[in-house]
Design an enzyme around this catalytic site. Structure first.
Site, PDB file in Angstrom:
ATOM      1  N   GLY A 132      -0.373   1.548 -10.928  1.00  0.00           N
ATOM      2  CA  GLY A 132       1.058   1.517 -10.679  1.00  0.00           C
ATOM      3  C   GLY A 132       1.633   0.136 -10.916  1.00  0.00           C
ATOM      4  O   GLY A 132       0.973  -0.743 -11.472  1.00  0.00           O
ATOM      5  N   THR A 133       2.847  -0.058 -10.469  1.00  0.00           N
ATOM      6  CA  THR A 133       3.524  -1.334 -10.677  1.00  0.00           C
ATOM      7  C   THR A 133       3.097  -2.374  -9.654  1.00  0.00           C
ATOM      8  O   THR A 133       2.641  -3.450 -10.003  1.00  0.00           O
ATOM      9  CB  THR A 133       5.054  -1.135 -10.620  1.00  0.00           C
ATOM     10  OG1 THR A 133       5.409  -0.152 -11.595  1.00  0.00           O
ATOM     11  CG2 THR A 133       5.783  -2.431 -10.931  1.00  0.00           C
ATOM     12  N   THR A 185       0.853  14.953 -12.119  1.00  0.00           N
ATOM     13  CA  THR A 185       2.056  15.138 -11.314  1.00  0.00           C
ATOM     14  C   THR A 185       3.266  15.130 -12.247  1.00  0.00           C
ATOM     15  O   THR A 185       3.240  14.516 -13.316  1.00  0.00           O
ATOM     16  CB  THR A 185       2.206  14.038 -10.257  1.00  0.00           C
ATOM     17  OG1 THR A 185       2.336  12.772 -10.901  1.00  0.00           O
ATOM     18  CG2 THR A 185       1.014  14.015  -9.314  1.00  0.00           C
ATOM     19  N   ASN A 208      -0.672  10.357 -12.096  1.00  0.00           N
ATOM     20  CA  ASN A 208       0.779  10.229 -12.168  1.00  0.00           C
ATOM     21  C   ASN A 208       1.109   9.580 -13.506  1.00  0.00           C
ATOM     22  O   ASN A 208       1.060   8.364 -13.637  1.00  0.00           O
ATOM     23  CB  ASN A 208       1.307   9.387 -11.013  1.00  0.00           C
ATOM     24  CG  ASN A 208       2.808   9.186 -11.078  1.00  0.00           C
ATOM     25  OD1 ASN A 208       3.456   9.575 -12.040  1.00  0.00           O
ATOM     26  ND2 ASN A 208       3.354   8.580 -10.046  1.00  0.00           N
ATOM     27  N   GLY A 260       0.118   4.769  -8.618  1.00  0.00           N
ATOM     28  CA  GLY A 260       0.489   3.668  -7.742  1.00  0.00           C
ATOM     29  C   GLY A 260       0.339   4.015  -6.281  1.00  0.00           C
ATOM     30  O   GLY A 260      -0.312   5.000  -5.910  1.00  0.00           O
ATOM     31  N   ASP A 261       0.979   3.199  -5.456  1.00  0.00           N
ATOM     32  CA  ASP A 261       0.900   3.371  -4.006  1.00  0.00           C
ATOM     33  C   ASP A 261       1.398   4.745  -3.564  1.00  0.00           C
ATOM     34  O   ASP A 261       0.802   5.376  -2.689  1.00  0.00           O
ATOM     35  CB  ASP A 261       1.723   2.284  -3.306  1.00  0.00           C
ATOM     36  CG  ASP A 261       1.164   0.883  -3.529  1.00  0.00           C
ATOM     37  OD1 ASP A 261      -0.059   0.754  -3.735  1.00  0.00           O
ATOM     38  OD2 ASP A 261       1.952  -0.081  -3.490  1.00  0.00           O
ATOM     39  N   GLY A 262       2.462   5.217  -4.166  1.00  0.00           N
ATOM     40  CA  GLY A 262       3.008   6.519  -3.798  1.00  0.00           C
ATOM     41  C   GLY A 262       2.051   7.653  -4.102  1.00  0.00           C
ATOM     42  O   GLY A 262       1.918   8.601  -3.319  1.00  0.00           O
TER      43      GLY A 262
END
Length: 109
Positions: free
Chosen positions: A92-93, A39, A8, A67-69
């Site tokens: 990710g953040t 993505t 991502n 990240g988590d998503g």
């Protein structure tokens, strides 16, 4: 087993791209075969993972870089197939998922 990376590039304001570039350099230096996908929008991770897992009957290691998503989408794309292994390099953040299962937040670790 073949390695697939789903990256991502938007995660953490582009930090994920830098993580991928460093990892890609190592993979090439060590002559490790892989395929990479990026993505572009929400749900791409799930769709890409599903396409990968449906295209082979061999064990496929699909590694999320984001990240988590991103890891959530990939896990949902691989489920319910039994020949998919989901890996995760947190970039990710928040990285709540990696913290919850004690994956180091530093990509090199």
């Amino acid at each position: 087993m073949k390695l697939y990376f789903i990256v991502n590039p938007a995660a953490k304001n582009g930090r994920c791209k830098k993580v991928w570039k460093r990892l890609e350099k190592v993979l090439r230096q060590k002559h490790i075969s892989y395929e990479v996908f990026f993505t572009e929008k929400q749900s791409d991770g799930k769709q890409i993972a599903r396409q990968i897992i449906e295209s082979t009957s061999e064990t496929a290691a699909i590694i999320a870089i984001g990240g988590d998503g991103t890891v959530h989408e990939i896990a949902n794309g691989v489920f319910p197939f039994k020949h998919g292994i989901v890996g995760y390099i947190p970039a990710g953040t928040g990285n709540d998922f990696s913290r919850g299962i004690r994956i180091p937040n530093h990509p090199r670790k």
